[in-house]
Design a protein around this motif. Structure first.
Motif, mmCIF file in Angstrom:
data_model
loop_
_atom_site.group_PDB
_atom_site.id
_atom_site.type_symbol
_atom_site.label_atom_id
_atom_site.label_comp_id
_atom_site.label_asym_id
_atom_site.label_seq_id
_atom_site.Cartn_x
_atom_site.Cartn_y
_atom_site.Cartn_z
ATOM 1 N N CYS A 45 -5.330 3.935 2.917
ATOM 2 C CA CYS A 45 -3.946 3.635 2.557
ATOM 3 C C CYS A 45 -3.232 4.918 2.148
ATOM 4 O O CYS A 45 -3.690 5.664 1.283
ATOM 5 C CB CYS A 45 -3.899 2.628 1.405
ATOM 6 N N CYS B 180 2.541 4.549 1.773
ATOM 7 C CA CYS B 180 3.901 4.613 2.312
ATOM 8 C C CYS B 180 4.805 3.534 1.709
ATOM 9 O O CYS B 180 6.016 3.699 1.637
ATOM 10 C CB CYS B 180 3.883 4.491 3.827
ATOM 11 N N CYS C 217 4.753 -1.882 3.438
ATOM 12 C CA CYS C 217 4.220 -3.242 3.413
ATOM 13 C C CYS C 217 4.835 -4.074 2.281
ATOM 14 O O CYS C 217 4.857 -5.310 2.350
ATOM 15 C CB CYS C 217 2.701 -3.230 3.306
ATOM 16 N N PRO D 5 -2.398 4.680 9.524
ATOM 17 C CA PRO D 5 -1.882 4.054 8.300
ATOM 18 C C PRO D 5 -0.731 4.882 7.725
ATOM 19 O O PRO D 5 -0.858 6.092 7.562
ATOM 20 C CB PRO D 5 -3.089 4.063 7.349
ATOM 21 N N GLY D 6 0.379 4.241 7.462
ATOM 22 C CA GLY D 6 1.524 4.943 6.901
ATOM 23 C C GLY D 6 2.380 5.676 7.906
ATOM 24 O O GLY D 6 3.335 6.359 7.524
ATOM 25 N N CYS D 7 2.067 5.539 9.217
ATOM 26 C CA CYS D 7 2.868 6.225 10.235
ATOM 27 C C CYS D 7 4.301 5.703 10.184
ATOM 28 O O CYS D 7 4.538 4.490 10.235
ATOM 29 C CB CYS D 7 2.273 5.976 11.620
ATOM 30 N N CYS E 245 1.439 -9.042 7.657
ATOM 31 C CA CYS E 245 1.200 -7.606 7.452
ATOM 32 C C CYS E 245 0.083 -7.071 8.341
ATOM 33 O O CYS E 245 0.064 -5.880 8.662
ATOM 34 C CB CYS E 245 0.886 -7.327 5.991
ATOM 35 N N THR E 246 -0.854 -7.940 8.749
ATOM 36 C CA THR E 246 -1.979 -7.475 9.563
ATOM 37 C C THR E 246 -1.770 -7.693 11.051
ATOM 38 O O THR E 246 -2.294 -6.939 11.868
ATOM 39 C CB THR E 246 -3.281 -8.178 9.134
ATOM 40 N N ARG F 84 5.596 3.029 12.826
ATOM 41 C CA ARG F 84 5.349 1.595 12.650
ATOM 42 C C ARG F 84 6.552 0.929 11.986
ATOM 43 O O ARG F 84 7.005 -0.150 12.401
ATOM 44 C CB ARG F 84 4.073 1.375 11.827
ATOM 45 N N THR G 293 -4.349 2.102 17.435
ATOM 46 C CA THR G 293 -3.161 1.707 16.682
ATOM 47 C C THR G 293 -2.597 2.924 15.965
ATOM 48 O O THR G 293 -3.265 3.953 15.820
ATOM 49 C CB THR G 293 -3.504 0.597 15.666
ATOM 50 N N GLU H 210 0.665 -4.775 11.537
ATOM 51 C CA GLU H 210 -0.581 -4.154 12.006
ATOM 52 C C GLU H 210 -0.889 -2.811 11.354
ATOM 53 O O GLU H 210 -1.139 -1.817 12.036
ATOM 54 C CB GLU H 210 -0.562 -3.992 13.534
ATOM 55 N N CYS H 211 -0.849 -2.772 10.038
ATOM 56 C CA CYS H 211 -1.284 -1.551 9.357
ATOM 57 C C CYS H 211 -2.802 -1.592 9.194
ATOM 58 O O CYS H 211 -3.343 -2.558 8.645
ATOM 59 C CB CYS H 211 -0.618 -1.426 7.995
#
Length: 603
Positions: free
Chosen positions: A581, A584, A587, A359-361, A556-557, A364, A356, A561-562
């Motif tokens: 985390c 970013c 969310c 995180p914070g990309c 959110c999940t 997304r 995936t 999908e963070c």
């Protein structure tokens, strides 16, 4: 005299060292796994040795090959490096260079990816070498890669021909203790000799050059330095094992573990094409049965030309797809020798976490915004880490570099001529846009296509190790601005936004969709830096926190999908993994219950 101290080198580092040791002074590359580290390693060796060289990350593989080839035409030793699908991009100049020949040694490194592990295909570059009619060398280890780099330069200059060096993933990324040799400083000056009948040959001259190329191949098939190596001349069986590349390394180990070193004759093929004529005649005359192990196509096998004696991929004895892993090689050799086959290890049970985005990309957030702006659209995409937008439902097609733009135009035209309307939103990375996205964008504008192109500009070539893009510029050049290129292609709607501002960026994409429906191509540049690019200071942002109003809806999940947001089966609520985390803050806008807020600033 003391021996040089050995250094633990990755295969790509060893290959780079071999190129540098043997006088390479120009090298150009486009990053692609498993070849990405080669140019980086050349740069490191250049710095360590204080050498004057020209090294560059080119805009694509075709340009990289043409730059290095020009240096060869001027008499210097040069190399270009790419992965196997990158060789497709460079195939046009490669085919022509084979006819024209070289002056300085010219090595084309094409790193293959059997499996595949990180590629669209597991194609065999040796087939491209056969098509181009150039010799190809197949290293089995990092030490081989270093040694064969020197052999490749010598072979290239001996026959005035480009030479392919073809490591595979397991060779590129294996490590081995290697003693560096002194760097050969040839002291050549660039000296291009004008000869239009050769360098600018017309079709009539090309025919003559083709005849000469065929003659070269005949002589190369007798070149002693690249002849197959008989590893165990003491073997007494009428059976022989012939292997190349990583499979040869596995075969050597398997013969030892099975106790067959004195039984099966084992030949390591250095140059799978053209296969040495004397070797072909020898093994077919001397042995009753021959097992050929190679990845991934039966290139050696087809040149042996005896379907009764030879077993391999063409006879379906050896798997025709996938890697020849050590356990597979061991079982094949055991079966060939008629001894008990070792048991295969049990595969691991259970599935791991699927790949995936980080995180914070920012990608997304871009995909989430696209789905909000065009919920019933078609989403062509491209080659890069953003391909993982598949998980978010934001990627419908992935074909090859630059195809997102062409396919977006194709989808529009298909719906248009059948009297239908459909929103099409394509995504392409910044490096991929420079590589192959510009020509199809020009074509789309000229043909009146109507779609949205979102350029995911994270200011780096992220998937292959954060190599620079043309937008960075170089000390000798200047940055190339994506916005300027887009407008220069004739696009009338071009806007830039930060995808981490999800509401604002979603509005931009919606505006682009409305423009595309009526006017033509609209481009939105999603500009936000890659979070794992170590060349940039990490942004310090307040991390997220989930309060008691969380209903456990999993938007959110599952939809966003963070990885930093984790659903707790016990509490039926979401928690934040503070270890990953990035703060970013996207969310906060994703949560339909507004149950996520920011923590206080971190120290």
């Amino acid at each position: 005299m003391t021996e040089p101290q050995k250094i633990l080198m990755q295969g790509n580092e060893a290959l780079a060292r071999g190129l540098v040791e043997h006088g390479c002074v120009v090298a150009a590359s486009y990053p692609g796994t498993p070849a990405s580290e080669i140019l980086t390693a050349i740069q490191a060796w250049q710095k360590a040795e204080g050498l004057t060289m020209h090294l560059e990350w080119s805009v694509n593989e075709k340009v990289a090959l043409e730059i290095a080839y020009a240096a060869s035409q001027a008499g210097l030793r040069a190399a270009t490096a790419m992965k196997q699908v990158g060789l497709n991009v460079a195939s046009d100049p490669l085919m022509s260079a084979a006819y024209l020949g070289v002056v300085g040694g010219f090595v084309v490194v094409s790193a293959d990816d059997p499996g595949p592990h990180s590629s669209q295909t597991e194609q065999d570059s040796r087939l491209t070498a056969m098509l181009a009619k150039i010799p190809v060398l197949d290293p089995a280890s990092p030490a081989d890669a270093r040694e064969f780099a020197g052999i490749a330069f010598e072979l290239s200059e001996a026959f005035s021909i480009p030479v392919m060096l073809r490591p595979t993933t397991r060779v590129c990324h294996a490590c081995q203790d290697i003693a560096p040799a002194p760097v050969e400083k040839l002291g050549r000056l660039a000296a291009f000799t004008k000869d239009p009948s050769r360098w600018a040959a017309t079709p009539n001259f090309r025919y003559r050059l083709h005849v000469q190329l065929n003659e070269k191949l005949e002589r190369i098939a007798a070149y002693g330095q690249t002849a197959p190596r008989l590893i165990n001349p003491q073997a007494k069986s009428r059976r022989a094992l012939v292997a190349s590349g990583a499979a040869a390394g596995y075969a050597s180990e398997a013969l030892t573990s099975l106790g067959l070193v004195d039984e099966l004759a084992f030949y390591q093929v250095i140059q799978p094409y053209p296969l040495h004529t004397a070797f072909t005649e020898e093994v077919l005359a001397r042995f009753d049965e021959i097992l050929v192990l190679e990845e991934t196509t039966g290139v050696i096998e087809m040149q042996l030309r005896d379907r009764y004696k030879v077993r391999g991929k063409l006879s379906s004895t050896v798997p025709e797809a996938g890697e020849l892993l050590p356990e597979i090689v061991e079982r094949l050799i055991a079966g060939f020798a008629g001894c008990p086959a070792p048991l295969l290890p049990e595969p691991p049970t259970g599935g791991g976490r699927r790949p995936t985005l980080c995180p914070g990309c920012p990608h997304r957030a871009s995909f989430y915004a696209i789905k909000r702006a065009a919920p019933k659209g078609i989403y062509p995409s491209d080659i890069g880490c953003y391909t993982l937008g598949l998980n978010l439902g934001g990627v419908d097609t992935v074909l090859c570099m630059g195809a997102a733009v062409s396919q977006a135009a194709g989808f529009h035209q298909a719906y248009r001529i059948t009297g239908q309307e459909k929103d099409v939103v394509a995504t392409i990375g910044d490096s991929t846009f420079f590589h192959a996205g510009i020509p199809p964008l020009i074509d789309a504008v000229a043909q009146g296509a109507r779609f949205v192109l979102v350029i995911l500009d994270n200011a780096t070539t992220a998937m292959t190790g954060n190599q620079p893009t043309p937008a960075h510029g170089t000390p000798a050049g200047q940055p190339v601005v994506i916005e300027d290129i887009v407008r220069g292609c004739g696009v009338r709607f071009c806007t830039t936004g930060d995808p981490l501002d999800l509401p604002g960026f979603t509005r931009l994409v919606k505006e682009a969709v409305l423009f595309a429906r009526e006017e033509g191509v609209a481009v939105v540049i999603a500009k936000s830096p890659c979070l794992v690019d170590r060349s940039r200071p990490a942004a310090k942002r307040p991390q997220a926190a989930v309060d008691a109003t969380c209903t456990g809806c999993k938007v959110c999940t599952s939809q966003f999908e963070c990885p930093a947001l984790v659903y707790d089966d016990a509490t039926k609520k979401v928690t934040v993994d503070l270890m990953i985390c990035s703060g970013c803050g996207v969310c906060l806008d994703v949560c339909p219950q507004q149950a996520i807020s920011r923590r206080e600033e971190r120290p």
